[in-house]
Each structure stands twice: as C-alpha cells, then as structure tokens.
Design a protein around this motif. Structure first.
Motif, PDB file in Angstrom:
ATOM      1  N   PHE A 149     -13.902  22.239 -33.913  1.00 12.52           N
ATOM      2  CA  PHE A 149     -14.794  22.787 -34.942  1.00 12.52           C
ATOM      3  C   PHE A 149     -16.255  22.584 -34.557  1.00 12.52           C
ATOM      4  O   PHE A 149     -17.114  23.374 -34.917  1.00 12.52           O
ATOM      5  CB  PHE A 149     -14.488  22.176 -36.314  1.00 12.52           C
ATOM      6  N   LEU A 266      -8.794  24.945 -37.956  1.00 15.82           N
ATOM      7  CA  LEU A 266     -10.192  24.512 -37.898  1.00 15.82           C
ATOM      8  C   LEU A 266     -11.109  25.667 -37.496  1.00 15.82           C
ATOM      9  O   LEU A 266     -12.167  25.870 -38.099  1.00 15.82           O
ATOM     10  CB  LEU A 266     -10.323  23.355 -36.907  1.00 15.82           C
TER      11      LEU A 266
ATOM     12  N   MET B 151      -2.271  17.775 -42.911  1.00 16.96           N
ATOM     13  CA  MET B 151      -2.995  18.261 -44.090  1.00 16.96           C
ATOM     14  C   MET B 151      -2.094  18.201 -45.314  1.00 16.96           C
ATOM     15  O   MET B 151      -2.514  17.775 -46.394  1.00 16.96           O
ATOM     16  CB  MET B 151      -3.443  19.724 -43.873  1.00 16.96           C
ATOM     17  N   VAL B 152      -0.833  18.637 -45.133  1.00 15.94           N
ATOM     18  CA  VAL B 152       0.112  18.629 -46.252  1.00 15.94           C
ATOM     19  C   VAL B 152       0.326  17.198 -46.738  1.00 15.94           C
ATOM     20  O   VAL B 152       0.266  16.921 -47.946  1.00 15.94           O
ATOM     21  CB  VAL B 152       1.458  19.260 -45.822  1.00 15.94           C
ATOM     22  N   ALA B 155      -2.654  15.910 -48.509  1.00 13.49           N
ATOM     23  CA  ALA B 155      -2.871  16.585 -49.788  1.00 13.49           C
ATOM     24  C   ALA B 155      -1.854  16.132 -50.836  1.00 13.49           C
ATOM     25  O   ALA B 155      -2.163  16.060 -52.016  1.00 13.49           O
ATOM     26  CB  ALA B 155      -2.788  18.099 -49.597  1.00 13.49           C
ATOM     27  N   PRO B 159      -5.958  11.038 -50.682  1.00 16.13           N
ATOM     28  CA  PRO B 159      -6.591  10.904 -49.377  1.00 16.13           C
ATOM     29  C   PRO B 159      -7.391   9.606 -49.229  1.00 16.13           C
ATOM     30  O   PRO B 159      -8.557   9.546 -49.588  1.00 16.13           O
ATOM     31  CB  PRO B 159      -7.507  12.127 -49.289  1.00 16.13           C
ATOM     32  N   ALA B 235     -11.271  13.379 -37.406  1.00 16.01           N
ATOM     33  CA  ALA B 235     -12.480  14.179 -37.574  1.00 16.01           C
ATOM     34  C   ALA B 235     -12.132  15.538 -38.175  1.00 16.01           C
ATOM     35  O   ALA B 235     -12.829  16.021 -39.073  1.00 16.01           O
ATOM     36  CB  ALA B 235     -13.175  14.346 -36.228  1.00 16.01           C
ATOM     37  N   GLY B 236     -11.039  16.142 -37.694  1.00 10.32           N
ATOM     38  CA  GLY B 236     -10.624  17.446 -38.205  1.00 10.32           C
ATOM     39  C   GLY B 236     -10.288  17.385 -39.683  1.00 10.32           C
ATOM     40  O   GLY B 236     -10.734  18.224 -40.468  1.00 10.32           O
ATOM     41  N   PHE B 239     -13.390  16.842 -41.654  1.00 11.40           N
ATOM     42  CA  PHE B 239     -14.173  18.075 -41.632  1.00 11.40           C
ATOM     43  C   PHE B 239     -13.669  19.037 -42.705  1.00 11.40           C
ATOM     44  O   PHE B 239     -14.450  19.710 -43.382  1.00 11.40           O
ATOM     45  CB  PHE B 239     -14.073  18.712 -40.238  1.00 11.40           C
ATOM     46  N   LEU B 240     -12.344  19.085 -42.880  1.00  6.77           N
ATOM     47  CA  LEU B 240     -11.763  19.984 -43.880  1.00  6.77           C
ATOM     48  C   LEU B 240     -11.886  19.415 -45.289  1.00  6.77           C
ATOM     49  O   LEU B 240     -11.477  20.048 -46.252  1.00  6.77           O
ATOM     50  CB  LEU B 240     -10.291  20.234 -43.558  1.00  6.77           C
ATOM     51  N   GLY B 241     -12.429  18.192 -45.402  1.00  9.92           N
ATOM     52  CA  GLY B 241     -12.583  17.579 -46.716  1.00  9.92           C
ATOM     53  C   GLY B 241     -11.322  16.880 -47.174  1.00  9.92           C
ATOM     54  O   GLY B 241     -11.105  16.680 -48.365  1.00  9.92           O
ATOM     55  N   LEU B 242     -10.439  16.505 -46.218  1.00 10.33           N
ATOM     56  CA  LEU B 242      -9.187  15.862 -46.582  1.00 10.33           C
ATOM     57  C   LEU B 242      -9.172  14.389 -46.193  1.00 10.33           C
ATOM     58  O   LEU B 242      -8.171  13.872 -45.714  1.00 10.33           O
ATOM     59  CB  LEU B 242      -8.017  16.581 -45.914  1.00 10.33           C
TER      60      LEU B 242
END
Lengths: 327, 300
Positions: A149, A266, B151-152, B155, B159, B235-236, B239-242
């Motif tokens: 990203f 991403l 992510m799942v 979520a 978190p 970081a990913g 970055f996604l807010g998770l």
C-alpha cells in the motif's frame, strides 16, 4: 487414460476443500461474539421479541447447530450465500458484480510479474556476478520489503503531482459511458498503476527465482551438450535452459494466488479499484458478516481453481510427472 | 550442532590439538563477513533503539494535537516531520508507533513458527495417517487468502494487539509447517535418529531433542523472514483500520491519513519508510543467515 483419473482425483480434492471452506464460514459466523439475530436486528434498527423470534426462524437460527449447518450448505450449493445486512442484497450477486475487477487486476499483475520477472532473471543469470545481477538482487529485496500500500501511495503521489499521465483512482472514467474499444482502453489506462503496484512485489520474486533456477539449469550436463553441439547461445538459453528453468516459476505462480488476492485488497483500497477488496473492507467496517464470509469463500475458490490449473499445467509442461508418479 | 560433524580426528601424541570450529561459530563468522547482513543488523538495532528509547528522548504524545493540521516538515523545529490532518506530530507517531508494530510482528512470528513447527514435526515424524490429516489441514489453510482471512478474524473479534497477532499467526504458519515436515522427512532417516531409537528414546524426545535441533538452520532463516512478513501484515491490517485504534502504529498512521495523500505526503510516506526500513533490515539479516547456515546455496 491415467491423466483423466488424476484430473478426477484433483477435482474431488478441490470439491472437498470448497466444502471445508463453507463449513469454516459457517463456524466463523457462529463463533462471532453476539447472537446473529441480534446483529441482524441491530442492522434493522432494533426489534421486538416477536421480531427476534421471526428473524431466528427466518434464518433457521432456532434449529440445532448441525441442522443449521445442513441448511447453510444446502443453500450454498444452490448458490445462495445469504443476504447482505449492509447492502440489503444477495451476497452472491454483490460478489459477482465485483469479482471481474479483482480477477482482471490479479491476472494482469501476475502476467506482468511472471513475464518481466523471468526475463530479468534470465538476463541476470547469464552473468551471475555482474552489475545487472546485483541490481536484480537489490531490487528484489526492496520489492519484497516495501508494504504494497505504501508503494501504491507513492505512485499516487508521483502520478498525481509530477507526471499526471495515469489516472490514480477508480476503474473507468464515468464521462466515457458506453462500451466499445474506447471503454477497454480506458479500463486499461486505469489498470496501469494498480497492476504495476501489485505486480512489482512479485516481479522481484520471479526475477530472483528465475535467476536461481536458470543458474542451476545452466550448470546441467545437457546444456554443456547443447553448447558442444555448437548451438547458438540464444538457442541454448532460450530453448534448452528456459524450458526447464520455468517449472518452479509455474508452480510458484499458481501457489501465489492467495497472496495476490491479499495484496489486491490493499491495492484496491489505495486506488479505489471497485473489486472484492474494497467490497470486503466496506463489509467489515459495516459488520456485514455474510458478505465478508462470502468474499472469503469466493477468494478461496479462486485459489483452489488456480491451484488446480497450476497442477494440471505442471503435468503438461513436465513429462516426468505426467504419469503421476511424483507429488 | 549437527551430531555427525562433531567427531574430531584422534590426536597423535605430541601433535598440536586439532582445532574444530563449532558450526554455530562458523555460521556467525560467515554472517559477519556478509556486508549486507551486517547493514541489516545495524539498521534493525537502530530501529529497536529508536522504538524503545525514542519515547523517553522525544516524549511527545502521538495522539496530541500540537500544531496546525497538514503542516509540512521544516516549518518549525519543534515538528521536524510536520503534522497530519489532525495536527498530530508525525515524528512522535513514528517513534511511538514502532513499538506496536514490532511487538505484534515479533509475537505473530513466534506464534507462526510454533504452530508451523508442531504441525510439520508431527506430520514429518509420524507420517501415514497423521501426515495425511495434518497436510490436508495445511492445504486447507493455504487456500484461504491470508490477509482476507486475518481481516475476517480481526473483524469477528475485538481488534486488539493480541487479536491481530493471533490472526496473523493463524493465517501464516503453513509454509513453516511444510518446511519443517520436509526437514523431518529427510532427517528421520539418518543414523543418529536410529541410534537414539536404539538406546530407547521415546518419540517425544526424538522429535524435540534429537531431530528438531538439526532441522533448525533452515527454520531459523524462515523464521527471520516471517518476522518481516508479520510486520507487513500488521501494517496492512492497521492501514485498513483493523487494529487497535487506541494504540499508535505505523500502519495506522498511513491508514488514517489515507484521504489526505495529496495534501500531506509526509504523513503517509514517512511512516511507510519506517516499515520499509524495518522489513528490509530483517530481510537482509534473513539473507545473511541463509548464506551462513546453508553454505550450499551460497553460489546462487
């Protein structure tokens, strides 16, 4: 007829895997803290006791767990993965609407990475200690270490400010309504930066892998024989060596589909690419579990199909394993 | 460390004792000769120092609004890296944010390696039915796109740093498992394993005390690289807010400034550079260890 048996066996394994992903999805839905009915009711803005009971009955939540699993699997096999809380639409329809964009992005990136990466690796292998070879090694480390990203964001900054020649957001220009060649070119234009961003990580890996693989092959006896026959260097490298060196690349390319889809999430977020990744993020932020689990399922199916195709390609490319003697 | 290499030549009377270098010492010597690996080590030590001592030297709260929003670097000496869209100090974020990133990266990597080693060791050692079941399980986890699966998981549960670390561990152990299994399949055939069995060692002892130490060199290399992967994952996700919104991390800094990329390049590129430098240092060390521990690969 043996190849047919192998294909049948692989298809069977793939079907089992798909079933297992569905079971996992079901369990994840039930592992989630809180009553699914309450989540649904919450999304609807609250519900009375009777409405809750109705929701439970409608979603089969009042049945024992194994019965619910049966219902879930039965529906899934008929192409029904439930209803999105957030978009209030069938999950499968939502996903199919976005699937094409993600596949386009992933396949373009992978093709770019494999073709250019292999080419760079082959060139580097011809002089393993030369400057070019070292540059490849350094670039592959950089490509591997940079968060995807972040690379994307830097490209956005560069192409928004310095060279505004590529669009930095979306998949097509809404001013260009309609179809035809103009639309295709427009999508291709929008695809350049996201595909490059996603591809560049793998480009580095393929160049390194093909360099290592080429070096190994170039040391083999049959290459010496080919050279001794007086074949030109380009035939030796391009025909005799590359054919054998490409095998590990084919294998890795197929196995990397899962990683590519992860990267796509991403990259899509950075470039607002309307694919599964942006849908997944919206679904997660909206606590839309059926949609997010549907996306997980579809992505797993893409990976399973990609693995299956790789396995079959691998058998076609390499006569030694065509008989199925090796795993 | 490898049992077979420890046999020294019988000493002749009067001759100088034969000097046998231990494999660990030899690997360390090889590592020190590798310029890029040393550069990686120095970079990593630098990152760790900044992360753990930095907050004492530069005690600015990364969540505090200290200046006008979107102030570029160099406007005032008190905010050398500028401010983000809320007016928070970017340098403070970078210094304070490293701790979460490194902590999650390291613990996720440890978890990944632990799961991978246990699954791979059991599959490789016992073979047969156990191997079949565990490898099918590994294949199953391999078809789930790791970031999406993480992510799942994040979520579905709250978190926190722990959830994020566990999620990363759960999605990324498969490669270690395969590597461990391959090493075990190879090593369990060797004489010293038969010897251990002959003196009546139990399976548990053979797995963990006899085979595993000899399988470690490639696993150490892989574990080092996994730290890099885990940091990128963390970081990913942030970055996604998770990730935990109350704990500053580099990914969170980039993610929260996502809509202000054009207005504040410094707020997104500088934390990204911190991630890049950290992962690069770990990769350089991993490469150096690979050369030092697998001398056969050195020519590639």
């Amino acid at each position: 007829m043996k190849i047919a048996a192998i294909i049948a066996q692989r298809l069977f394994y793939a079907a089992i895997l798909i079933l297992a992903v569905l079971v996992l999805n079901f369990l994840l839905l039930h592992l989630a803290p809180g009553d699914p009915a309450e989540v649904i009711a919450g999304e609807m803005g609250g519900a009375t006791q009777e409405m809750m009971a109705e929701i439970r009955a409608a979603y089969g939540l009042d049945q024992p767990l194994h019965v619910q699993l049966g219902i879930y699997l039965g529906r899934a096999l008929q192409g029904d993965l439930g209803q999105s809380f957030f978009y209030n639409a069938p999950v499968v329809g939502l996903i199919l609407g976005r699937l094409g964009a993600t596949i386009l992005l992933v396949v373009t990136s992978l093709t770019f990475a494999v073709v250019i990466g292999t080419l760079l690796g082959v060139l580097a292998a011809r002089k393993p200690t030369g400057l070019f070879s070292n540059v490849i090694t350094v670039l592959s480390l950089v490509g591997y270490s940079a968060p995807v990203f972040w690379t994307g964001i830097i490209l956005v900054i560069v192409f928004a400010w310095v060279f505004p020649i590529f669009p930095i957001s979306g998949m097509s220009d809404i001013r260009l309504a309609g179809g035809g060649i103009e639309h295709v070119l427009d999508v291709a234009h929008h695809l350049v930066l996201p595909a490059f961003t996603l591809g560049v990580i793998y480009l580095a890996q393929y160049s390194r892998l093909s360099r290592a693989s080429m070096l190994e092959v170039l040391g083999a006896d049959y290459i010496r024989t080919a050279r001794a026959k007086g074949l030109s260097e380009s035939v030796v490298v391009g025909k005799h060596a590359l054919r054998n060196a490409i095998l590990p690349i084919v294998t890795i390319a197929g196995l990397q589909f899962g990683g590519l889809i992860s990267g796509a999430v991403l990259v899509e977020t950075v470039f607002s690419w309307p694919g599964l990744g942006t849908l997944a993020l919206d679904a997660i932020l909206g606590r839309d579990y059926p949609t997010i689990l549907g996306i997980l399922f579809f992505s797993a199916v893409i990976v399973i199909v990609a693995n299956l195709l790789t396995d079959l390609c691998y058998r076609l490319v390499d006569p030694r394993i065509r008989s199925g003697g090796h795993k | 460390m490898t049992g077979t290499e420890q046999v020294a030549a019988p000493e002749e009377p009067g001759a100088a004792p034969l000097k046998v270098e231990s494999p660990i010492r030899e690997a360390w010597r090889m590592f020190l000769r590798n310029g890029s690996a040393i550069a990686g080590l120095v970079l990593l030590i630098g990152v760790i120092l900044v992360t753990f001592i930095g907050p004492q030297v530069y005690p600015v709260d990364p969540f505090e609004i200290v200046w006008a929003p979107l102030t570029p670097p160099g406007v005032d000496a008190s905010i050398p890296f500028g401010t983000d869209y809320l007016g928070r100090d970017v340098l403070a974020g970078i210094i304070h944010g490293g701790r979460a990133t490194l902590a999650v990266g390291a613990s996720a990597a440890i978890l990944t390696v632990l799961i991978g080693i246990v699954v791979g060791a059991l599959a490789g050692f016992y073979g047969g039915f156990v191997d079949e079941i565990l490898m099918r399980l590994t294949e199953f986890f391999q078809v789930l796109p790791p970031l999406l699966f993480a992510m799942v998981l994040v979520a579905l549960f709250t978190p926190t740093l722990t959830t994020v670390a566990v999620a990363i561990g759960v999605v990324s152990w498969t490669q270690t498992a395969r590597l461990t299994r391959a090493e075990f399949l190879k090593l369990k055939q060797l004489e010293y394993v038969t010897a251990a069995r002959a003196i009546g060692s139990r399976n548990g002892r053979i797995i963990w005390r006899v085979i595993l130490p000899n399988a470690l060199p490639p696993l150490i290399v892989s574990a080092t690289l996994i730290i890099g992967v885990a940091i990128l994952f963390e970081a990913g996700l942030s970055f996604l807010g998770l990730s935990d919104p109350n704990v500053m991390s580099w990914g969170l800094m980039i993610g929260s400034s996502r809509s202000y990329i054009i207005d504040s390049w410094w707020a997104v590129t500088l934390p990204g550079a911190a991630i890049f430098i950290t992962v690069l240092s770990v990769s350089l060390i991993g490469d150096g260890l690979n050369d030092a521990l697998n001398p056969k690969l050195r020519e590639r």
